[in-house]
Design an enzyme around this catalytic site. Structure first.
Site, PDB file in Angstrom:
ATOM      1  CD  GLN A 115      38.147  41.040  25.597  1.00 53.20           C
ATOM      2  OE1 GLN A 115      37.310  41.897  25.375  1.00 53.20           O
ATOM      3  NE2 GLN A 115      38.042  40.208  26.610  1.00 53.20           N
ATOM      4  CD  GLU A 120      43.468  40.228  30.101  1.00 49.75           C
ATOM      5  OE1 GLU A 120      43.855  39.266  29.408  1.00 49.75           O
ATOM      6  OE2 GLU A 120      42.310  40.358  30.495  1.00 49.75           O
ATOM      7  NE  ARG A 164      36.692  39.445  34.836  1.00 47.82           N
ATOM      8  CZ  ARG A 164      35.370  39.621  34.874  1.00 47.82           C
ATOM      9  NH1 ARG A 164      34.672  39.187  35.910  1.00 47.82           N
ATOM     10  NH2 ARG A 164      34.724  40.183  33.861  1.00 47.82           N
ATOM     11  CB  SER A 165      41.022  43.332  31.902  1.00 46.18           C
ATOM     12  OG  SER A 165      39.805  43.916  32.288  1.00 46.18           O
ATOM     13  CG  ASP A 225      34.342  34.819  30.543  1.00 47.55           C
ATOM     14  OD1 ASP A 225      33.870  34.786  31.695  1.00 47.55           O
ATOM     15  OD2 ASP A 225      35.029  35.776  30.137  1.00 47.55           O
ATOM     16  CD  GLU A 273      37.577  33.242  27.673  1.00 49.52           C
ATOM     17  OE1 GLU A 273      37.099  34.214  28.285  1.00 49.52           O
ATOM     18  OE2 GLU A 273      38.776  32.904  27.771  1.00 49.52           O
ATOM     19  CG  ASP A 327      38.267  35.927  25.548  1.00 49.02           C
ATOM     20  OD1 ASP A 327      37.149  35.722  25.037  1.00 49.02           O
ATOM     21  OD2 ASP A 327      38.424  36.608  26.581  1.00 49.02           O
ATOM     22  CE  LYS A 383      41.516  34.819  29.124  1.00 50.13           C
ATOM     23  NZ  LYS A 383      40.139  35.030  28.674  1.00 50.13           N
ATOM     24  CE  LYS A 419      37.004  36.190  33.131  1.00 50.28           C
ATOM     25  NZ  LYS A 419      36.403  37.109  32.131  1.00 50.28           N
TER      26      LYS A 419
END
Length: 431
Positions: free
Chosen positions: A166, A208, A369-370, A315, A288, A245, A391, A340
């Site tokens: 990802q 992102e 977050r995205s 995560d 991650e 990630d 991040k 998060k």
């Protein structure tokens, strides 16, 4: 200055996030006219143990992604409960919100409703006291600027391309101040764009801000990044390291890891071999979600094999939840937690997760977050808790850049007190 300052109104509304879906924004009004505002982010690849993000499900509005129910829960149910409370008592307000919802996963009122209020309360309190949010949360010891984990190649759920993994990120560990590190990242980002262009790849960006080219393999993503680092005049393995990630829960099917674009189906042990090969071959410092959120045995194996060499971030595994983190610590699984805010739903619970991680010798990486907004709370949070790593995407797209710009302001405000730890942010790895 009063020690009890009343909340006199709470107002929520539906706004848009960076993926063109609705999200919740909340404003908290105080008796002296002070206002605090916060907007809630949303994820694309979400862990099954995350707190519930309440969506309307009405297919005629925003493809079912509306948040009018969550907004109504703030304006009606939550507002009635917290109007009159002391804005300076964050822990009590968050406890009130949790009890008002009454479910383990915040499924009644919605974590998006609860978090919006929790963060707006903190912002209102900071504004009332006339201090920056990071100082209000962290006190006089808040001084560590984070090493950015910049996502510059997007794949998986964050892009429509041929890459299974990802996120491929760069970490500028070889610099002595935050501003210099950000500059270096920006230069690598531009060099990567030129490198991709020269190879005939698309330079369209993902959710992102990272590029989303149709590469020949997952490994090629690392190789083009290393090439870009060198073209920008920096040295991989010294000034820059790679972070990944894997988001492996996304391709975990029937107990196997299915790398569709590479035509591989791997067992947990083979997946660990895959990453160990990469760690031996490339300057990787962080992985991650290398194993799926349900694959505790796979996580245990990965930690035994790689836990001293690289940061192993949970995560989907931990979802900022102290119960799951406690289990991971007891089992000796992973060595880092991704933080998060919307995975757990209140500021207080988030701070508790960070504290638990620190006590256990785990690093904490504060994350976006995205689906993001211009809200910069996480920039203040990462400094408040001296986490040392953030991040928050590529140095592109304004909802990502907003966080970096806020950190640049904080760095300037702290002046000589500011610390940038670089490689020392990975305090639990062998040097």
């Amino acid at each position: 200055m009063k020690q009890y300052i009343e909340i006199i109104d709470v107002v929520a509304r539906q706004i848009l996030d960076s993926r063109c879906f609705p999200t919740v924004e909340v404003e908290v009004y105080l008796e002296d006219g002070t206002v605090g505002r916060a907007a809630v982010p949303s994820g694309a690849s979400t862990g099954i143990y995350e707190a519930v993000e309440l969506r309307d499900g009405d297919k005629d509005k925003y493809l079912g992604k509306g948040v009018e129910k969550a907004v109504a829960n703030v304006n009606d149910t939550i507002a009635e409960e917290i109007i009159g409370l002391n804005v300076l008592d964050q822990a009590y307000i968050d406890k009130t919100l949790i009890e008002l919802d009454g479910t383990k996963n915040k499924g009644k009122l919605g974590a998006n409703a609860i978090l919006g209020v929790s963060l707006a309360v903190a912002q209102a309190a900071a504004n009332y006291l006339g201090m920056p949010l990071y100082q209000y949360i962290g006190g006089v010891n808040a001084k560590v600027l984070p090493v950015p984990m910049m996502n510059i190649i997007n794949g998986g759920s964050h892009a429509d391309n041929s890459v299974d993994i990802q996120e491929f990120m760069i970490m500028p560990v070889g610099f002595d101040c935050f501003e210099r590190a950000v500059r270096a990242c920006a230069e690598v980002y531009h060099a990567l764009k030129k490198t991709l262009n020269s190879k005939g790849y698309s330079t369209g960006v993902g959710d992102e801000g990272g590029f989303a080219p149709n590469l020949k393999s997952n490994a090629e993503a690392i190789e083009v990044i290393l090439e870009a680092i060198e073209k920008a005049g920096y040295e991989p393995g010294k000034e820059f390291f790679i972070a990944i990630d894997a988001a492996s829960s996304e391709y975990y099917k029937d107990g196997k890891y299915v790398l569709e674009h590479e035509g591989k189906t791997l067992t947990a042990a083979e997946m660990v071999d895959f990453f160990e090969d990469w760690v031996n071959k490339y300057p990787i410092i962080s992985i991650e979600d290398g194993m799926a959120e349900e694959d505790w045995e796979g996580w245990k194996l990965m930690t035994e094999r790689l836990g001293k060499k690289v940061q192993l971030v949970g995560d989907d595994l931990f979802v900022t939840n102290t119960e799951r983190l406690k289990t991971g610590i007891e089992k000796g699984i992973a060595n880092s937690i991704l933080i998060k805010l919307n995975q757990i739903g209140t500021l207080t619970e988030t701070l508790n997760a960070i504290e638990m991680a620190n006590r256990a010798g785990y690093t904490a990486v504060v994350s976006h977050r995205s689906g993001e907004t211009e809200d910069t709370t996480i920039a203040d949070l990462v400094v408040a808790v001296n986490a040392g790593q953030i991040k928050t995407g590529a140095p592109a797209r304004s909802e990502r850049v907003a966080k970096y710009n806020q950190l640049i302001r904080i760095n300037e405000e702290l002046g000589e007190v500011a610390e940038y730890r670089g490689r020392n942010a990975f305090f639990n790895l062998s040097k």
